[in-house]
Design a protein around this motif. Structure first.
Motif, PDB file in Angstrom:
ATOM      1  N   GLU A  20      22.811  45.626  22.360  1.00 48.31           N
ATOM      2  CA  GLU A  20      21.774  44.638  22.615  1.00 48.31           C
ATOM      3  C   GLU A  20      20.446  45.370  22.722  1.00 48.31           C
ATOM      4  O   GLU A  20      20.188  46.063  23.695  1.00 48.31           O
ATOM      5  CB  GLU A  20      22.064  43.872  23.915  1.00 48.31           C
ATOM      6  CG  GLU A  20      21.109  42.736  24.178  1.00 48.31           C
ATOM      7  CD  GLU A  20      21.454  41.487  23.372  1.00 48.31           C
ATOM      8  OE1 GLU A  20      22.271  41.594  22.445  1.00 48.31           O
ATOM      9  OE2 GLU A  20      20.909  40.431  23.676  1.00 48.31           O
ATOM     10  N   LYS A  51      25.555  35.479  26.638  1.00 47.96           N
ATOM     11  CA  LYS A  51      26.307  36.546  25.986  1.00 47.96           C
ATOM     12  C   LYS A  51      25.383  37.416  25.153  1.00 47.96           C
ATOM     13  O   LYS A  51      24.541  36.929  24.414  1.00 47.96           O
ATOM     14  CB  LYS A  51      27.397  35.968  25.074  1.00 47.96           C
ATOM     15  CG  LYS A  51      28.592  35.423  25.809  1.00 47.96           C
ATOM     16  CD  LYS A  51      29.741  35.131  24.848  1.00 47.96           C
ATOM     17  CE  LYS A  51      30.991  34.718  25.611  1.00 47.96           C
ATOM     18  NZ  LYS A  51      32.144  34.498  24.683  1.00 47.96           N
ATOM     19  N   THR A  52      25.551  38.716  25.262  1.00 45.62           N
ATOM     20  CA  THR A  52      24.777  39.629  24.432  1.00 45.62           C
ATOM     21  C   THR A  52      25.373  39.654  23.030  1.00 45.62           C
ATOM     22  O   THR A  52      26.543  39.309  22.825  1.00 45.62           O
ATOM     23  CB  THR A  52      24.792  41.050  24.998  1.00 45.62           C
ATOM     24  OG1 THR A  52      26.130  41.577  24.912  1.00 45.62           O
ATOM     25  CG2 THR A  52      24.342  41.087  26.466  1.00 45.62           C
ATOM     26  N   GLU A  88      28.424  41.824  22.877  1.00 47.25           N
ATOM     27  CA  GLU A  88      29.668  41.155  23.278  1.00 47.25           C
ATOM     28  C   GLU A  88      30.184  40.253  22.153  1.00 47.25           C
ATOM     29  O   GLU A  88      31.393  40.191  21.906  1.00 47.25           O
ATOM     30  CB  GLU A  88      29.431  40.330  24.540  1.00 47.25           C
ATOM     31  CG  GLU A  88      29.126  41.145  25.771  1.00 47.25           C
ATOM     32  CD  GLU A  88      28.724  40.295  26.952  1.00 47.25           C
ATOM     33  OE1 GLU A  88      29.127  40.625  28.083  1.00 47.25           O
ATOM     34  OE2 GLU A  88      27.993  39.294  26.748  1.00 47.25           O
ATOM     35  N   GLN A 128      33.893  40.612  19.670  1.00 46.11           N
ATOM     36  CA  GLN A 128      34.965  39.610  19.732  1.00 46.11           C
ATOM     37  C   GLN A 128      35.840  39.636  18.477  1.00 46.11           C
ATOM     38  O   GLN A 128      35.351  39.852  17.400  1.00 46.11           O
ATOM     39  CB  GLN A 128      34.353  38.217  19.898  1.00 46.11           C
ATOM     40  CG  GLN A 128      33.763  38.015  21.272  1.00 46.11           C
ATOM     41  CD  GLN A 128      33.139  36.624  21.419  1.00 46.11           C
ATOM     42  OE1 GLN A 128      32.929  35.910  20.428  1.00 46.11           O
ATOM     43  NE2 GLN A 128      32.829  36.240  22.635  1.00 46.11           N
TER      44      GLN A 128
END
Length: 435
Positions: free
Chosen positions: A5, A427-428, A431, A435
């Motif tokens: 990020e 959510k960054t 992240e 996923q």
């Protein structure tokens, strides 16, 4: 390795937001100008031999072609945007849109060249659709990827506000032309001026966008050589649920918007017999209010979540559809304004968080392609057909109640999509990429 990020500095972020807002405003001014002109001018200048409602349907058919071209534009621009960067593709879409719009203002009419006139109109509308298909994804992503997760809904909503600003600008210019000209002069040549003015706006937009830096999230992906050879295929393979949910979210937002801002002009002028000035002024006021509301709803989604804000907008839109036409049927200017303003405020509840919501459904290497597919494919069955379906329902039933039902069904689809979507607030992108 997942992209980290990396948010830009506050000054850089403000500059990116401003440049994205200006560019989006200009491109959507061009796109929406066509919609208003289809309701007011093109039915007479390019399809003069049809009766008024049929002529308007034909004009809106050419209008719909712009939406058909949008997914292709989204695929092409998304492909290269995920491979070579967001900024370059934004510059290309700006120029293509501007040239197409200026040329529409130069077209001969049916009376001058016959069937060649609507054919040329169709080609230029397709180019407009292709350009705007690539614009939206790049504009929202370059902002979303410069900002931080905590306020992404707010910052990413500003390019969305540019859509309202573009409609506001298009309605304002047309309203001025209608106010200062006789109907004969407006139909003869006055309608061309708003299209020709686009050349000035494009120069301004180009100058502003040259100052924008490439998004840090994409820069890291490119540096780590994580780009895909076919990002759109990768999005279809790995994120089918996101594409389906994203498309479902768009149904009510897209249909309601074009019923409120395009079909309503025809309904107010052709069915209720009110003046073009009243119709344009109502859309003008509604767009101004919506411009303010979009970032407010984007900020609200940062506080309470994308899903609840979107769901409230979808539910409210479905209920308001029936009151909307009831107010228009009164023929009172104040009622017409209230109908459109409230309709656009409820639309803003969906449109405000939409950019962040869709961006957070896809990882960085395929994000441009993913959001473009989810956003633009829906436009074929939603926004493009909305005015045509609305007019057809009106002609068949003689009542706007069927049109209200059409909007309500669309709202139910988007409400279900919002309830099934995963909450992504806060959510960054690191992240999301992991996923």
């Amino acid at each position: 390795m997942a992209a980290q990020e990396t948010a830009g500095s506050p000054r850089t972020l403000r500059k990116v937001v401003f440049a994205s807002l200006i560019g989006t405003t200009i491109e959507w001014y061009d796109f929406f100008l066509y919609g208003a002109a289809a309701a007011l001018v093109f039915n007479r200048q390019f399809f003069p031999e049809a009766d008024p409602l049929v002529g308007t349907m034909l004009a809106f058919a050419t209008y719909a072609l712009g939406f058909v071209a949008r997914p292709l534009g989204g695929l092409v621009f998304g492909h290269y945007g995920d491979r070579i960067g967001r900024k370059k593709l934004l510059m290309a879409s700006l120029v293509l849109m501007g040239v197409s719009t200026v040329l529409i203002g130069c077209l001969p009419t049916y009376a001058q060249v016959g069937v060649l006139a609507p054919l040329m109109l169709v080609v230029l509308r397709l180019l407009q659709g292709f350009a705007v298909g690539g614009e939206w994804g790049g504009a929202v992503l370059i902002v979303a990827e410069h900002g931080d997760a905590a306020r992404r809904g707010f910052w990413a909503s500003w390019p969305q506000a540019g859509v309202a600003a573009g409609n506001l600008l298009a309605a304002a210019v047309l309203a001025i032309m209608v106010a200062v000209q006789s109907e004969a002069d407006f139909l003869a040549w006055g309608w061309r001026i708003p299209f020709l003015l686009s050349v000035v706006l494009i120069v301004v937009g180009w100058w502003v966008r040259t100052t924008v830096e490439e998004s840090p999230a994409f820069a890291e992906v490119r540096e780590d050589r994580q780009t895909h050879r076919l990002p759109a295929m990768e999005a279809l393979r790995t994120r089918p649920r996101s594409l389906l949910i994203g498309g479902g979210l768009r149904i009510a937002e897209n249909i309601s918007y074009y019923v409120i801002t395009a079909f309503s002009i025809t309904y107010i002028t052709e069915v209720e017999g009110l003046s073009r000035q009243i119709a344009l002024n109502a859309v003008l006021i509604g767009s101004a209010v919506q411009f303010v509301c979009i970032p407010l709803f984007g900020a609200l989604s940062d506080r309470i979540g994308r899903r609840p804000v979107y769901a409230i907008g979808a539910l409210g839109t479905g209920v308001w559809a029936f009151a909307f036409f009831g107010l228009l049927d009164t023929g009172a200017t104040s009622a017409v304004i209230v109908a459109i303003v409230v309709g656009l405020v409820l639309h803003a509840a969906m449109y405000g968080p939409q950019a962040a919501f869709l961006a957070e459904m896809f990882p960085t290497p395929i994000r441009y392609s993913g959001v473009s597919l989810a956003y633009q494919l829906t436009s074929i069955v939603a926004g493009s057909l909305a005015p045509i379906i609305a007019i057809a329902l009106l002609r068949e039933t003689g009542s706007a109640h069927a049109v209200a039902m059409y909007v309500a069904i669309a709202a139910a689809i988007s409400l279900v999509a919002a309830l099934f979507a995963r909450e992504t607030r806060g959510k960054t992108f690191a992240e999301i990429d992991a996923q």
